[in-house]
Design a protein around this motif. Structure first.
Motif, PDB file in Angstrom:
ATOM      1  N   GLY A 179       0.789  -1.220   0.000  1.00  0.00           N
ATOM      2  CA  GLY A 179       0.000   0.000   0.000  1.00  0.00           C
ATOM      3  C   GLY A 179       0.826   1.278   0.000  1.00  0.00           C
ATOM      4  N   ARG A 180       2.148   1.137  -0.077  1.00  0.00           N
ATOM      5  CA  ARG A 180       3.003   2.328  -0.110  1.00  0.00           C
ATOM      6  C   ARG A 180       3.020   2.908  -1.509  1.00  0.00           C
ATOM      7  NH1 ARG A 180       8.254  -0.524   2.256  1.00  0.00           N
ATOM      8  NH2 ARG A 180       7.716  -1.687   0.403  1.00  0.00           N
ATOM      9  N   LEU A 181       3.061   4.259  -1.576  1.00  0.00           N
ATOM     10  CA  LEU A 181       3.155   4.909  -2.880  1.00  0.00           C
ATOM     11  C   LEU A 181       4.517   4.662  -3.494  1.00  0.00           C
ATOM     12  CD1 LEU A 181       1.409   8.378  -2.431  1.00  0.00           C
ATOM     13  CD2 LEU A 181       0.697   6.483  -3.896  1.00  0.00           C
ATOM     14  N   GLY A 182       4.520   4.368  -4.785  1.00  0.00           N
ATOM     15  CA  GLY A 182       5.769   4.173  -5.514  1.00  0.00           C
ATOM     16  C   GLY A 182       6.308   5.505  -6.002  1.00  0.00           C
ATOM     17  N   LEU A 183       7.132   5.434  -7.012  1.00  0.00           N
ATOM     18  CA  LEU A 183       7.736   6.644  -7.569  1.00  0.00           C
ATOM     19  C   LEU A 183       6.677   7.545  -8.184  1.00  0.00           C
ATOM     20  CD1 LEU A 183      10.766   4.945  -9.305  1.00  0.00           C
ATOM     21  CD2 LEU A 183      10.771   6.175  -7.145  1.00  0.00           C
ATOM     22  N   SER A 184       6.871   8.841  -8.010  1.00  0.00           N
ATOM     23  CA  SER A 184       5.917   9.799  -8.563  1.00  0.00           C
ATOM     24  C   SER A 184       6.123   9.932 -10.067  1.00  0.00           C
ATOM     25  CB  SER A 184       6.093  11.161  -7.896  1.00  0.00           C
ATOM     26  OG  SER A 184       7.300  11.767  -8.325  1.00  0.00           O
ATOM     27  N   THR A 185       5.100  10.465 -10.714  1.00  0.00           N
ATOM     28  CA  THR A 185       5.190  10.728 -12.147  1.00  0.00           C
ATOM     29  C   THR A 185       6.358  11.672 -12.422  1.00  0.00           C
ATOM     30  OG1 THR A 185       2.812  10.445 -12.368  1.00  0.00           O
ATOM     31  CG2 THR A 185       3.922  11.661 -14.120  1.00  0.00           C
ATOM     32  N   LEU A 186       6.535  12.664 -11.560  1.00  0.00           N
ATOM     33  CA  LEU A 186       7.618  13.625 -11.723  1.00  0.00           C
ATOM     34  C   LEU A 186       8.982  12.938 -11.673  1.00  0.00           C
ATOM     35  CD1 LEU A 186       8.119  16.661 -12.046  1.00  0.00           C
ATOM     36  CD2 LEU A 186       8.222  16.820  -9.566  1.00  0.00           C
ATOM     37  N   GLN A 187       9.167  12.012 -10.724  1.00  0.00           N
ATOM     38  CA  GLN A 187      10.433  11.281 -10.620  1.00  0.00           C
ATOM     39  C   GLN A 187      10.677  10.423 -11.857  1.00  0.00           C
ATOM     40  OE1 GLN A 187       9.448   9.520  -6.761  1.00  0.00           O
ATOM     41  NE2 GLN A 187      11.413  10.286  -6.003  1.00  0.00           N
ATOM     42  N   LYS A 188       9.655   9.731 -12.319  1.00  0.00           N
ATOM     43  CA  LYS A 188       9.808   8.871 -13.485  1.00  0.00           C
ATOM     44  C   LYS A 188      10.130   9.676 -14.740  1.00  0.00           C
ATOM     45  CE  LYS A 188       6.736   5.227 -11.796  1.00  0.00           C
ATOM     46  NZ  LYS A 188       5.478   4.489 -12.047  1.00  0.00           N
ATOM     47  N   CYS A 189       9.454  10.795 -14.923  1.00  0.00           N
ATOM     48  CA  CYS A 189       9.702  11.643 -16.099  1.00  0.00           C
ATOM     49  C   CYS A 189      11.100  12.256 -16.043  1.00  0.00           C
ATOM     50  CB  CYS A 189       8.654  12.737 -16.199  1.00  0.00           C
ATOM     51  SG  CYS A 189       7.028  12.114 -16.645  1.00  0.00           S
ATOM     52  N   THR A 190      11.500  12.714 -14.859  1.00  0.00           N
ATOM     53  CA  THR A 190      12.834  13.292 -14.712  1.00  0.00           C
ATOM     54  C   THR A 190      13.897  12.256 -15.060  1.00  0.00           C
ATOM     55  OG1 THR A 190      12.073  14.815 -13.002  1.00  0.00           O
ATOM     56  CG2 THR A 190      14.441  14.392 -13.102  1.00  0.00           C
ATOM     57  N   ALA A 191      13.722  11.039 -14.560  1.00  0.00           N
ATOM     58  CA  ALA A 191      14.689   9.975 -14.844  1.00  0.00           C
ATOM     59  C   ALA A 191      14.734   9.660 -16.336  1.00  0.00           C
ATOM     60  CB  ALA A 191      14.339   8.722 -14.046  1.00  0.00           C
ATOM     61  N   ALA A 192      13.565   9.584 -16.979  1.00  0.00           N
ATOM     62  CA  ALA A 192      13.526   9.268 -18.414  1.00  0.00           C
ATOM     63  C   ALA A 192      14.206  10.358 -19.235  1.00  0.00           C
ATOM     64  CB  ALA A 192      12.073   9.086 -18.858  1.00  0.00           C
ATOM     65  N   ILE A 193      13.955  11.604 -18.899  1.00  0.00           N
ATOM     66  CA  ILE A 193      14.555  12.701 -19.652  1.00  0.00           C
ATOM     67  C   ILE A 193      16.055  12.770 -19.408  1.00  0.00           C
ATOM     68  CG2 ILE A 193      14.620  15.232 -19.843  1.00  0.00           C
ATOM     69  CD1 ILE A 193      11.551  15.154 -19.656  1.00  0.00           C
ATOM     70  N   ARG A 194      16.493  12.435 -18.192  1.00  0.00           N
ATOM     71  CA  ARG A 194      17.937  12.404 -17.924  1.00  0.00           C
ATOM     72  C   ARG A 194      18.627  11.361 -18.800  1.00  0.00           C
ATOM     73  NH1 ARG A 194      19.342  12.817 -11.606  1.00  0.00           N
ATOM     74  NH2 ARG A 194      21.399  13.098 -12.478  1.00  0.00           N
ATOM     75  N   VAL A 195      17.992  10.208 -18.957  1.00  0.00           N
ATOM     76  CA  VAL A 195      18.575   9.164 -19.812  1.00  0.00           C
ATOM     77  C   VAL A 195      18.684   9.670 -21.243  1.00  0.00           C
ATOM     78  CG1 VAL A 195      18.142   6.891 -20.836  1.00  0.00           C
ATOM     79  CG2 VAL A 195      17.848   7.223 -18.373  1.00  0.00           C
ATOM     80  N   LEU A 196      17.636  10.339 -21.726  1.00  0.00           N
ATOM     81  CA  LEU A 196      17.649  10.863 -23.090  1.00  0.00           C
ATOM     82  C   LEU A 196      18.669  11.994 -23.255  1.00  0.00           C
ATOM     83  CD1 LEU A 196      13.810  11.007 -23.775  1.00  0.00           C
ATOM     84  CD2 LEU A 196      15.442   9.349 -24.710  1.00  0.00           C
ATOM     85  N   ALA A 197      18.732  12.887 -22.280  1.00  0.00           N
ATOM     86  CA  ALA A 197      19.592  14.067 -22.397  1.00  0.00           C
ATOM     87  C   ALA A 197      21.064  13.730 -22.269  1.00  0.00           C
ATOM     88  CB  ALA A 197      19.196  15.102 -21.345  1.00  0.00           C
ATOM     89  N   TYR A 198      21.408  12.826 -21.350  1.00  0.00           N
ATOM     90  CA  TYR A 198      22.816  12.545 -21.083  1.00  0.00           C
ATOM     91  C   TYR A 198      23.310  11.269 -21.753  1.00  0.00           C
ATOM     92  CZ  TYR A 198      22.271  16.235 -17.673  1.00  0.00           C
ATOM     93  OH  TYR A 198      22.016  17.435 -17.079  1.00  0.00           O
ATOM     94  N   GLY A 199      22.392  10.524 -22.386  1.00  0.00           N
ATOM     95  CA  GLY A 199      22.803   9.327 -23.113  1.00  0.00           C
ATOM     96  C   GLY A 199      23.320   8.220 -22.212  1.00  0.00           C
ATOM     97  N   THR A 200      22.848   8.178 -20.976  1.00  0.00           N
ATOM     98  CA  THR A 200      23.313   7.154 -20.043  1.00  0.00           C
ATOM     99  C   THR A 200      22.405   5.937 -20.101  1.00  0.00           C
ATOM    100  OG1 THR A 200      21.993   8.139 -18.269  1.00  0.00           O
ATOM    101  CG2 THR A 200      24.274   8.860 -18.460  1.00  0.00           C
ATOM    102  N   ALA A 201      22.872   4.861 -19.523  1.00  0.00           N
ATOM    103  CA  ALA A 201      22.074   3.639 -19.450  1.00  0.00           C
ATOM    104  C   ALA A 201      20.912   3.851 -18.484  1.00  0.00           C
ATOM    105  CB  ALA A 201      22.945   2.481 -18.977  1.00  0.00           C
ATOM    106  N   ALA A 202      19.835   3.136 -18.690  1.00  0.00           N
ATOM    107  CA  ALA A 202      18.637   3.312 -17.870  1.00  0.00           C
ATOM    108  C   ALA A 202      18.906   3.052 -16.390  1.00  0.00           C
ATOM    109  CB  ALA A 202      17.520   2.405 -18.371  1.00  0.00           C
ATOM    110  N   ASP A 203      19.789   2.099 -16.080  1.00  0.00           N
ATOM    111  CA  ASP A 203      20.044   1.801 -14.674  1.00  0.00           C
ATOM    112  C   ASP A 203      20.907   2.870 -13.990  1.00  0.00           C
ATOM    113  OD1 ASP A 203      22.411   1.177 -15.912  1.00  0.00           O
ATOM    114  OD2 ASP A 203      22.604  -0.808 -15.015  1.00  0.00           O
ATOM    115  N   ALA A 204      21.418   3.818 -14.761  1.00  0.00           N
ATOM    116  CA  ALA A 204      22.223   4.893 -14.173  1.00  0.00           C
ATOM    117  C   ALA A 204      21.369   5.844 -13.346  1.00  0.00           C
ATOM    118  CB  ALA A 204      22.956   5.666 -15.262  1.00  0.00           C
ATOM    119  N   VAL A 205      20.056   5.840 -13.566  1.00  0.00           N
ATOM    120  CA  VAL A 205      19.172   6.733 -12.800  1.00  0.00           C
ATOM    121  C   VAL A 205      18.532   6.022 -11.614  1.00  0.00           C
ATOM    122  CG1 VAL A 205      18.697   8.284 -14.723  1.00  0.00           C
ATOM    123  CG2 VAL A 205      17.236   6.293 -14.361  1.00  0.00           C
TER     124      VAL A 205
END
Length: 195
Positions: free
Chosen positions: A28-54
């Motif tokens: 019943g605990r809240l998971g990652l927020s939409t804001l956190q998920k979007c920030t992580a996705a854009i960081r991967v796109l912007a910096y060209g890092t692997a998905a697990d880097a975030v």
């Protein structure tokens, strides 16, 4: 990108893509927020890092999240400012390993002042200045040059390498980062209940 555009993207993704919606886990605990998920996705796109880097970013507690938000808010401005200065002044592009902090500070201040003067001149068009506006106190108008300033390169390569090693020390990095996280939390964070 500006905040309005980013929030538009966050809202669209949360409404149209199930992955980006905040969900509860089996306890019943809240998971990652939409804001956190979007920030992580854009960081991967912007910096060209692997998905697990975030992953580290996504696991951060509230203090570290606040720090990351403040850091990212100013990072773009700093990178843009240095880009402008590097384009105009070659000395900013070159490595500064041989200079101490005081010299680097003087060089950067000089470049920033010159840049601002150039921008102001270009914006306002050419104008004549009254030199008396720039004289302070009882200055006699002489053009004294400080000859104590030196750009001598240190002869002891071991000292230079020691400084470089300290700058790259992982433990020192983590300590400084921890201190910055605490500083941002004290300045911008919530009350004691949020910790």
């Amino acid at each position: 990108m500006n905040k309005l555009l980013f929030m538009h993207i966050v809202n669209r993704l949360s409404n149209e893509v199930d992955f980006f919606r905040q969900k509860r886990d089996s306890l019943g605990r809240l998971g990652l927020s939409t804001l956190q998920k979007c920030t992580a996705a854009i960081r991967v796109l912007a910096y060209g890092t692997a998905a697990d880097a975030v992953d580290e970013y996504l696991r951060l507690g509230p203090k570290a999240v606040l720090f990351a938000q403040h850091q990212e808010a100013v990072r773009k401005d700093v990178e843009r400012a240095f880009g402008v200065l590097q384009a105009r002044f070659a000395i900013v592009k070159n490595p500064a390993l041989f200079w101490d902090k005081v010299k680097i500070g003087k060089i950067m201040r000089a470049c920033i002042i010159l840049h601002n003067m150039i921008v102001e001149d270009e914006r306002d068009g050419y104008s004549q200045f009254d030199l008396s506006d720039f004289q302070h106190g009882e200055d006699n108008g002489s053009s004294h040059v400080d000859l104590t300033y030196s750009t001598d390169i240190p002869t002891n390569i071991a000292n230079m390498m020691g400084v470089r090693t300290r700058l790259r020390d992982r433990q020192m990095h983590e300590q400084v980062k921890g201190d910055l996280v605490e500083h941002v939390w004290r300045r911008f964070g919530g009350d004691e209940n949020n910790q």
